[in-house]
Design a protein around this motif. Structure first.
Motif, PDB file in Angstrom:
ATOM      1  N   UNK A  18       0.837  -1.197   0.000  1.00 38.30           N
ATOM      2  CA  UNK A  18       0.000   0.000   0.000  1.00 38.30           C
ATOM      3  C   UNK A  18       0.873   1.249   0.000  1.00 38.30           C
ATOM      4  N   UNK A  19       1.966   1.223   0.752  1.00 36.44           N
ATOM      5  CA  UNK A  19       2.903   2.351   0.780  1.00 36.44           C
ATOM      6  C   UNK A  19       3.569   2.532  -0.580  1.00 36.44           C
ATOM      7  N   UNK A  20       3.917   1.428  -1.234  1.00 36.52           N
ATOM      8  CA  UNK A  20       4.513   1.493  -2.570  1.00 36.52           C
ATOM      9  C   UNK A  20       3.536   2.133  -3.546  1.00 36.52           C
ATOM     10  N   UNK A  21       2.285   1.716  -3.473  1.00 34.47           N
ATOM     11  CA  UNK A  21       1.264   2.264  -4.363  1.00 34.47           C
ATOM     12  C   UNK A  21       1.116   3.771  -4.181  1.00 34.47           C
ATOM     13  N   UNK A  22       1.121   4.214  -2.929  1.00 35.97           N
ATOM     14  CA  UNK A  22       0.974   5.638  -2.636  1.00 35.97           C
ATOM     15  C   UNK A  22       2.218   6.408  -3.069  1.00 35.97           C
ATOM     16  N   UNK A  32      16.329  -9.239  -3.169  1.00 40.21           N
ATOM     17  CA  UNK A  32      15.746  -8.587  -4.357  1.00 40.21           C
ATOM     18  C   UNK A  32      14.240  -8.371  -4.180  1.00 40.21           C
ATOM     19  N   UNK A  33      13.724  -7.288  -4.780  1.00 43.21           N
ATOM     20  CA  UNK A  33      12.287  -7.015  -4.728  1.00 43.21           C
ATOM     21  C   UNK A  33      11.683  -7.165  -6.126  1.00 43.21           C
ATOM     22  N   UNK A  34      10.365  -7.116  -6.211  1.00 45.32           N
ATOM     23  CA  UNK A  34       9.648  -7.572  -7.407  1.00 45.32           C
ATOM     24  C   UNK A  34      10.040  -6.880  -8.708  1.00 45.32           C
ATOM     25  N   UNK A  35       9.946  -5.553  -8.758  1.00 43.67           N
ATOM     26  CA  UNK A  35      10.240  -4.850 -10.003  1.00 43.67           C
ATOM     27  C   UNK A  35      11.728  -4.881 -10.331  1.00 43.67           C
ATOM     28  N   UNK A  36      12.566  -4.934  -9.303  1.00 43.65           N
ATOM     29  CA  UNK A  36      14.010  -5.080  -9.512  1.00 43.65           C
ATOM     30  C   UNK A  36      14.303  -6.413 -10.190  1.00 43.65           C
ATOM     31  N   UNK A  37      13.629  -7.463  -9.766  1.00 41.75           N
ATOM     32  CA  UNK A  37      13.816  -8.788 -10.338  1.00 41.75           C
ATOM     33  C   UNK A  37      13.499  -8.789 -11.832  1.00 41.75           C
ATOM     34  N   UNK A  70      16.660  -2.734 -21.557  1.00 40.23           N
ATOM     35  CA  UNK A  70      16.423  -1.869 -20.402  1.00 40.23           C
ATOM     36  C   UNK A  70      14.999  -1.341 -20.506  1.00 40.23           C
ATOM     37  N   UNK A  71      14.114  -1.918 -19.724  1.00 38.85           N
ATOM     38  CA  UNK A  71      12.695  -1.598 -19.837  1.00 38.85           C
ATOM     39  C   UNK A  71      12.379  -0.153 -19.468  1.00 38.85           C
ATOM     40  N   UNK A  72      13.130   0.408 -18.542  1.00 35.82           N
ATOM     41  CA  UNK A  72      12.900   1.796 -18.123  1.00 35.82           C
ATOM     42  C   UNK A  72      14.134   2.305 -17.412  1.00 35.82           C
ATOM     43  N   UNK A  73      14.206   3.608 -17.272  1.00 38.89           N
ATOM     44  CA  UNK A  73      15.331   4.222 -16.572  1.00 38.89           C
ATOM     45  C   UNK A  73      15.176   4.025 -15.066  1.00 38.89           C
ATOM     46  N   UNK A  74      16.299   3.862 -14.404  1.00 37.16           N
ATOM     47  CA  UNK A  74      16.268   3.751 -12.945  1.00 37.16           C
ATOM     48  C   UNK A  74      16.007   5.117 -12.334  1.00 37.16           C
ATOM     49  N   UNK A  75      15.406   5.102 -11.170  1.00 35.07           N
ATOM     50  CA  UNK A  75      15.180   6.355 -10.433  1.00 35.07           C
ATOM     51  C   UNK A  75      15.864   6.263  -9.077  1.00 35.07           C
ATOM     52  N   UNK A  76      15.739   7.328  -8.300  1.00 27.67           N
ATOM     53  CA  UNK A  76      16.249   7.338  -6.933  1.00 27.67           C
ATOM     54  C   UNK A  76      15.062   7.395  -5.989  1.00 27.67           C
ATOM     55  N   UNK A  77      15.260   6.904  -4.785  1.00 27.65           N
ATOM     56  CA  UNK A  77      14.174   6.839  -3.812  1.00 27.65           C
ATOM     57  C   UNK A  77      13.531   8.207  -3.590  1.00 27.65           C
ATOM     58  N   UNK A  78      14.352   9.250  -3.615  1.00 29.25           N
ATOM     59  CA  UNK A  78      13.845  10.597  -3.361  1.00 29.25           C
ATOM     60  C   UNK A  78      12.903  11.095  -4.464  1.00 29.25           C
ATOM     61  N   UNK A  79      12.872  10.409  -5.617  1.00 32.01           N
ATOM     62  CA  UNK A  79      12.012  10.832  -6.716  1.00 32.01           C
ATOM     63  C   UNK A  79      10.541  10.509  -6.473  1.00 32.01           C
ATOM     64  N   UNK A 106      13.647   0.891  -8.869  1.00 28.78           N
ATOM     65  CA  UNK A 106      12.718   0.762  -9.977  1.00 28.78           C
ATOM     66  C   UNK A 106      11.386   0.298  -9.399  1.00 28.78           C
ATOM     67  N   UNK A 107      10.316   0.948  -9.764  1.00 30.04           N
ATOM     68  CA  UNK A 107       8.998   0.638  -9.203  1.00 30.04           C
ATOM     69  C   UNK A 107       8.147  -0.102 -10.237  1.00 30.04           C
TER      70      UNK A 107
END
Length: 228
Positions: A65-69, A157-162, A174-183, A210-211
């Motif tokens: 739920x936190x990830x979704x938000x 490892x977490x889901x989207x990272x996998x 490379x499906x998408x660009x990596x981001x930083x947590x602060x983004x 990556x989310x």
């Protein structure tokens, strides 16, 4: 006499109905009415799947739920689809990383809803050789611990990272660009609670992440199934 007549008619009706039912079941042993709507939907869905498809859902744990938000998305979990010995599985990073039968995976999501996406040029790119490379690469993660800290390492490892790493390192995509947590949106109280539990006062704001939504929004993918 009337009672005997009615009794005879009743028995005749029951015998006729029973015979008709027996014939119907013999002619139609896989009676479609014996299956639930959900079962039929899942069977139809599986005919549309291909190796390497990516599946998304809304999981129901507080962290998801936190990830979704934080990511402003309906998706909080994802996995990669493989056909193993004629059966469909979702390779996912949970606790631990594992293959989960397709229909079972669907049931773990909110309201059994999910979306399946595929490379737009999958027919040209995801050849049997490439798919085999992806499956071989995946094996190193099987049984590993879920990464609740979202660190960019292969130790956990977490889901989207996998999913991202399988495509990047096994298929060269490379499906998408990596981001930083602060983004991401970290201001919501529910997100803050999870961050506090995980990191205390030392939140790694510059950690590469990556989310699920980053993958779902990839320009390289097209939607195959959407039952949201």
């Amino acid at each position: 006499m009337k009672k005997q007549k009615y009794l005879f008619l009743g028995i005749t009706f029951l015998l006729s109905f029973g015979l008709a039912l027996f014939v119907a079941m013999s002619v139609f042993p896989n009676n479609p009415f014996s299956k639930t709507k959900k079962e039929k939907t899942e069977n139809v869905a599986e005919t549309k799947l291909k190796d390497g498809d990516i599946i998304f859902q809304t999981s129901q744990s507080p962290q998801c739920e936190a990830v979704r938000i934080a990511t402003n998305s309906k998706f909080s979990h994802c996995g990669i689809i493989y056909n193993i010995d004629g059966k469909w599985f979702v390779f996912e990073a949970v606790q631990p990383v594992k293959l989960t039968p397709f229909d079972e995976w669907i049931q773990h999501g909110k309201d059994n809803k999910y979306v399946v996406k595929r490379l737009k040029n999958a027919d040209q790119v995801l050849t049997p050789i490439v798919v085999q490379k992806m499956q071989n690469y995946s094996q190193q993660f099987d049984g590993k611990q879920y990464d609740a800290y979202f660190e960019w390492t292969d130790t956990k490892i977490y889901c989207s990272e996998l999913v991202w790493k399988i495509y990047k390192n096994a298929a060269g995509i490379e499906l998408s660009k990596l981001r930083e947590l602060k983004d991401f949106n970290l201001t919501d109280a529910r997100v803050q609670k999870i961050l506090k539990e995980r990191y205390g006062n030392n939140i790694p704001l510059e950690e590469k992440v990556i989310a699920p939504v980053d993958l779902a929004d990839s320009d390289l993918l097209k939607t195959i199934i959407d039952n949201y």
